[in-house]
Design an enzyme around this catalytic site. Structure first.
Site, mmCIF file in Angstrom:
data_model
loop_
_atom_site.group_PDB
_atom_site.id
_atom_site.type_symbol
_atom_site.label_atom_id
_atom_site.label_comp_id
_atom_site.label_asym_id
_atom_site.label_seq_id
_atom_site.Cartn_x
_atom_site.Cartn_y
_atom_site.Cartn_z
ATOM 1 N N ALA A 1 2.646 -1.351 -9.034
ATOM 2 C CA ALA A 1 3.536 -2.432 -8.903
ATOM 3 C C ALA A 1 2.946 -3.598 -8.338
ATOM 4 O O ALA A 1 1.904 -3.550 -7.350
ATOM 5 C CB ALA A 1 4.778 -2.021 -8.085
ATOM 6 N N PRO A 2 3.164 -4.837 -8.738
ATOM 7 C CA PRO A 2 4.145 -5.089 -9.673
ATOM 8 C C PRO A 2 3.679 -5.193 -10.943
ATOM 9 O O PRO A 2 4.506 -5.198 -12.029
ATOM 10 C CB PRO A 2 4.621 -6.569 -9.219
ATOM 11 C CG PRO A 2 3.026 -7.172 -8.710
ATOM 12 C CD PRO A 2 2.647 -5.989 -8.028
ATOM 13 N N GLY A 3 2.353 -4.759 -11.409
ATOM 14 C CA GLY A 3 1.970 -4.595 -12.790
ATOM 15 C C GLY A 3 0.891 -5.625 -13.212
ATOM 16 O O GLY A 3 0.565 -5.323 -14.340
ATOM 17 N N ARG B 1 9.970 -0.363 -5.868
ATOM 18 C CA ARG B 1 9.060 -1.252 -6.522
ATOM 19 C C ARG B 1 9.011 -1.105 -8.141
ATOM 20 O O ARG B 1 8.328 -1.599 -8.827
ATOM 21 C CB ARG B 1 7.767 -1.405 -5.842
ATOM 22 C CG ARG B 1 7.739 -2.106 -4.625
ATOM 23 C CD ARG B 1 6.612 -1.843 -3.702
ATOM 24 N NE ARG B 1 5.523 -2.300 -4.464
ATOM 25 C CZ ARG B 1 4.717 -3.403 -4.494
ATOM 26 N NH1 ARG B 1 5.376 -4.422 -3.835
ATOM 27 N NH2 ARG B 1 3.654 -3.467 -5.219
ATOM 28 N N ASP C 1 4.119 10.308 -5.164
ATOM 29 C CA ASP C 1 2.946 10.379 -4.093
ATOM 30 C C ASP C 1 1.851 10.626 -4.618
ATOM 31 O O ASP C 1 1.622 11.457 -5.502
ATOM 32 C CB ASP C 1 3.477 11.197 -2.870
ATOM 33 C CG ASP C 1 2.451 10.998 -1.458
ATOM 34 O OD1 ASP C 1 1.449 11.706 -1.760
ATOM 35 O OD2 ASP C 1 2.990 10.174 -0.856
ATOM 36 N N ARG D 1 -5.134 5.645 5.817
ATOM 37 C CA ARG D 1 -4.394 5.986 4.552
ATOM 38 C C ARG D 1 -5.319 5.928 3.148
ATOM 39 O O ARG D 1 -5.034 6.491 2.170
ATOM 40 C CB ARG D 1 -3.319 4.702 4.632
ATOM 41 C CG ARG D 1 -2.046 4.832 3.310
ATOM 42 C CD ARG D 1 -1.574 3.677 3.315
ATOM 43 N NE ARG D 1 -0.788 3.597 4.442
ATOM 44 C CZ ARG D 1 -0.627 2.498 5.234
ATOM 45 N NH1 ARG D 1 -1.370 1.360 4.627
ATOM 46 N NH2 ARG D 1 0.153 2.274 6.251
ATOM 47 N N CYS E 1 -7.504 -5.850 -1.333
ATOM 48 C CA CYS E 1 -7.362 -7.399 -0.841
ATOM 49 C C CYS E 1 -7.756 -7.703 0.488
ATOM 50 O O CYS E 1 -7.002 -8.481 0.970
ATOM 51 C CB CYS E 1 -5.885 -8.014 -1.482
ATOM 52 S SG CYS E 1 -4.654 -7.389 -0.759
#
Length: 460
Positions: A113-115, A140, A162, A209, A232
């Site tokens: 998401a968002p795609g 989302r 997950d 993570r 990012c």
């Protein structure tokens, strides 16, 4: 204004990163607005106005000014996607490694998401390829499915799982994209508020993570399959250190991606394993901060036995014939039902759908056609936007821009009715959704949850 409200020590630490130019970076944040870029949908040709091209993406274009996308019917029809230019580099990576693969491939966008990157990958795939778009956060998922619906292809499956749930699907995917959750420093210019949320502690948490996510998804990649990793973030811990960890922990092989000097992308190598990475700095590229890399898996995680879903519904032949009439090249599709809704996916993906259905929580499969009421189909919004629809089987009503805005708001449409029954409402030949034409009125069936709520319009 040297610090431009950057977090303490942020710039000093960044000076140690490959290719970083402090003053160019500061100038880009102080005086250069974040560029606006869109990516054209190659499956829905249109007359979208564009300016200069994004160097690393054939379908990517910059706009000299940011229009009101909300009030552009072509946006709602899926003619293009508004996407940050640097992130389009992921498509260049896929196009680079794809020639090394024979036949159809299966691709996973793990954090989808968002795609934006999902539709980017989708544009580079054939209908015989399968794209699975997974979003971990349930809230989302709707925006991801909406954007895929607009793109119009039927070789996609959306899941809400997950990363550890993919552990059960050994050696399934040829390519996995992990656009990992990160500390977000690459978005400082586009979203200055992100500076207040950034911290060195958060970088450490993101690093941990990222390792967990990558370890969880590793078994799902085929031997000689590819992992595309991106963030990012400018942080060495979230980028080059992750590459060294992947190569050390799993023996992955780094893939060098061809770039041109004039693109302004900085090619880096991780300190221990010399794995190739690609850094994007505002001021050097016309885009935001990005890190991307590609690695190849050199071992097998074991096979996955085929799974036959013996509990599938026996589908009535008469109903099937009605539904097939709404699909172009219907024999190329596998049809199935979820409760009362009819769906279809490219026939070659039937077995993959069964396997994924056994292990994952599926939110969207192929294209939702609609449900039958007697001998009539109540068509779904997905069908309207789908490239697979048989347009010869339905009415079509072309709208002006003003009428299209009325339709997208679910307002009454000022339109002379010339037909009767379900009609595709189109703008410049591209479908927006459904309406039902009656002798004295038009029933607007554009989905309430995605209608235009804003009162401003560029038409006013």
């Amino acid at each position: 204004m040297d610090n431009y409200n950057f977090p303490p020590h942020f710039l000093d630490d960044l000076c140690n990163e490959p290719g970083f130019d402090r003053q160019t970076f500061i100038d880009a944040h102080q005086s250069e607005p974040a560029p606006t870029a869109i990516r054209i949908n190659p499956f829905k040709p249109s007359a979208v106005k564009t300016d200069s091209q994004v160097p690393w993406c054939a379908e990517g274009f910059y706009l000299n000014e940011r229009p009101s996308f909300t009030f552009d019917p072509l946006f709602h029809a899926g003619a293009y996607y508004v996407q940050e230019a640097s992130s389009m580099f992921i498509g260049h990576i896929l196009n680079t490694i794809r020639p090394n693969k024979d036949g159809a491939i299966k691709v996973l966008d793990l954090c989808a998401a968002p795609g934006g990157k999902t539709t980017l990958l989708n544009s580079a795939l054939q209908s015989t390829d399968l794209l699975v778009a997974n979003e971990i956060i349930k809230t989302r998922v709707p925006i991801l499915t909406d954007n895929l619906n607009r793109w119009g292809t039927s070789n996609t499956i959306v899941t809400n799982n997950d990363p550890r749930d993919f552990n059960a699907i050994h050696s399934f995917f040829d390519v996995v994209l992990v656009d990992a959750p990160c500390s977000g420093s690459g978005m400082f210019r586009k979203d200055p508020a992100a500076m207040n949320e950034w911290s060195e502690g958060n970088v450490n948490l993101c690093h941990q993570r990222q390792e967990r996510i990558l370890a969880d998804i590793y078994p799902a990649i085929k031997e000689d399959g590819y992992l595309i990793y991106s963030t990012c973030s400018y942080s060495h811990q979230e980028n080059e250190e992750i590459l060294d960890w992947l190569c050390t922990e799993f023996g992955l092989e780094s893939i060098r991606i061809p770039i041109y000097k004039e693109w302004g992308i900085v090619e880096t190598e991780s300190p221990l394993k010399k794995a190739w990475g690609y850094r994007f700095y505002p001021g050097k590229v016309k885009g935001e901060g990005l890190f991307a890399a590609c690695l190849r898996k050199k071992e097998s995680s074991g096979g996955l036995s085929n799974y036959k879903n013996s509990g599938q519904q026996k589908l009535p032949a008469k109903e099937m014939d009605i539904v097939k009439g709404y699909m172009k090249n219907a024999d190329d599709f596998y049809f199935f039902k979820v409760n009362e809704d009819w769906l279809a996916i490219n026939r070659e993906h039937k077995e993959s759908l069964n396997i994924l259905h056994r292990h994952l929580y599926i939110k969207k499969s192929g294209v939702r056609i609609g449900k039958l009421a007697g001998n009539d189909l109540i068509p779904d919004h997905e069908l309207a936007l789908s490239l697979a629809i048989n347009k010869d089987a339905v009415l079509s009503t072309e709208l002006t821009k003003e009428q299209a805005i009325q339709y997208l708001r679910r307002d009454n449409i000022d339109l002379e009715i010339t037909g009767k029954g379900w009609s595709l409402m189109t703008y410049e030949g591209l479908a927006l959704g459904w309406a039902k034409l009656l002798p004295n009125r038009i029933n607007n069936y554009y989905p309430k949850e995605i209608r235009i709520m804003s009162q401003f319009s560029s038409l006013q």
